[in-house]
Design an enzyme around this catalytic site. Structure first.
Site, PDB file in Angstrom:
ATOM      1  CG  ASP A  79      -0.334  -0.594   2.469  1.00 45.32           C
ATOM      2  OD1 ASP A  79       0.895  -0.510   2.618  1.00 45.32           O
ATOM      3  OD2 ASP A  79      -1.070  -1.138   3.299  1.00 45.32           O
ATOM      4  CG  ASN A 148      -8.757  -1.134  11.678  1.00 46.94           C
ATOM      5  OD1 ASN A 148      -7.883  -1.928  11.324  1.00 46.94           O
ATOM      6  ND2 ASN A 148      -9.022  -0.022  11.014  1.00 46.94           N
ATOM      7  CG  HIS A 150      -5.816  -2.067   8.683  1.00 47.81           C
ATOM      8  ND1 HIS A 150      -5.835  -0.739   9.059  1.00 47.81           N
ATOM      9  CD2 HIS A 150      -4.528  -2.478   8.884  1.00 47.81           C
ATOM     10  CE1 HIS A 150      -4.621  -0.380   9.448  1.00 47.81           C
ATOM     11  NE2 HIS A 150      -3.811  -1.418   9.367  1.00 47.81           N
TER      12      HIS A 150
HETATM   13  C1  F6R Z   1       1.386  -1.593   6.161  1.00 49.29           C
HETATM   14  C2  F6R Z   1       0.082  -2.204   6.227  1.00 49.29           C
HETATM   15  C3  F6R Z   1      -0.698  -2.257   7.500  1.00 49.29           C
HETATM   16  C4  F6R Z   1       0.134  -2.555   8.727  1.00 49.29           C
HETATM   17  C5  F6R Z   1      -0.735  -2.414   9.984  1.00 49.29           C
HETATM   18  C6  F6R Z   1       0.042  -2.694  11.259  1.00 49.29           C
HETATM   19  O1  F6R Z   1       1.912  -1.668   4.847  1.00 49.29           O
HETATM   20  O2  F6R Z   1      -0.359  -2.644   5.241  1.00 49.29           O
HETATM   21  O3  F6R Z   1      -1.718  -3.218   7.356  1.00 49.29           O
HETATM   22  O4  F6R Z   1       0.667  -3.824   8.630  1.00 49.29           O
HETATM   23  O5  F6R Z   1      -1.253  -1.116  10.030  1.00 49.29           O
HETATM   24  O6  F6R Z   1       0.964  -1.698  11.476  1.00 49.29           O
HETATM   25  P1  F6R Z   1       1.995  -1.791  12.700  1.00 49.29           P
HETATM   26  O7  F6R Z   1       2.964  -2.843  12.354  1.00 49.29           O
HETATM   27  O8  F6R Z   1       2.624  -0.425  12.759  1.00 49.29           O
HETATM   28  O9  F6R Z   1       1.199  -2.099  13.917  1.00 49.29           O
END
Ligand code: F6R
Length: 269
Positions: A79, A148, A150
């Protein structure tokens, strides 16, 4: 004992989602690096899907200790924020250069990171999906999970069959990525859940007690678009590496540890 079944034994002993629980974030990064390096030794021109966020930073630290292993690797990412071009220090493009690409030998032509500064996101989405197809698909996709649920930037409610497209981010997601007093854009381009599910292998990492609730829902809850990461339960080759705090709310944590400790290994007598 010889099995009379049509399938080799490892098909039965292997969960579709393999859960590995490590003591802490450092051990998690060690394990993740071991898995990625194993794939790289198996296939030097691996098609590797990268993830941003805090969680995989320790993994990238370990990978860059092997700078010569990436010469043939084809890189993609999950992303990118809308409007952030490759030279923007807050872009995911810059993140990958800072944490990995600047430290390893690689071919610039093999780096296929999203461009957040593209005027037409639909065009960019199509381009990336086409590039993935041309290289024969992602071999190994590294993933993290948002609190959440995602995966990539597929926020709750994303279709589990979705393709690469633009998404509006939840306020908490935007806040999570704020750094240095700067708030990132509210929009992003992301591989879809369906796109991620086509990766031949997925490696999800989650660390810390603040991920415990969502990890419990992702691993042991019902599959639903409300928690897009639950789609991984249907992936044929997904590995989820957790540290103890992130695994602390799993109902069957001890069972997953037992399964891993007693895992059938090919060649085992
Ligand atoms: C990043 C991405 C997100 C992260 C998620 C967790 O490219 O796609 O899905 O993996 O936001 O982020 P952290 O590791 O900072 O908790």
């Amino acid at each position: 004992m010889k099995s009379s079944c049509a399938f080799p034994l490892q098909h039965y002993t292997r969960r579709a989602v393999e859960i590995i629980i490590e003591a802490d974030a450092a051990a998690l990064a060690d394990r993740a690096a071991q898995i990625v390096l194993g794939e790289l030794f198996r296939k030097p021109d691996l098609v590797l899907g990268l993830a941003t966020g805090k969680t995989p930073v320790g993994l990238y630290e370990r990978l860059r200790k092997q700078p010569t292993l990436f010469q043939k690797v084809r890189f993609f990412n999950l992303d990118e924020f809308h409007g952030l071009g490759p030279t923007d220090p807050d872009s995911f493009h810059s993140f990958f250069h800072q944490h990995l690409l600047n430290h390893v030998k690689h071919e610039a032509k093999n780096v296929h990171l999203f461009r957040g500064d593209m005027k037409d996101f639909e065009e960019e989405a199509k381009l990336v999906e086409d590039r993935i197809r041309v290289v024969g698909g992602i071999d190994l996709q590294i993933l993290g999970i948002g609190r959440n649920g995602h995966v990539g930037f597929n926020e709750p409610g994303s279709s589990l069959g979705s393709r690469t497209r633009a998404k509006t981010l939840e306020p908490d997601t935007v806040a999570h990525y704020a750094a240095g007093g700067k708030t990132p854009p509210n929009h992003a381009i992301t591989m879809g859940v369906g796109t991620i599910m086509e990766a031949k292998k997925c490696l999800m990492l989650a660390s810390g007690a603040d991920k415990a609730d969502i990890i419990c829902r992702m691993v042991e809850g019902p599959i639903m678009s409300e928690v897009p990461a639950t789609a991984l339960q249907m992936h044929p080759r997904a590995i989820v590496v957790l540290d103890e705090p992130a695994a602390s709310k799993l109902k069957r944590g001890d069972f997953y540890k037992w399964v891993f400790a007693n895992k059938w290994r090919v060649g085992q007598k």
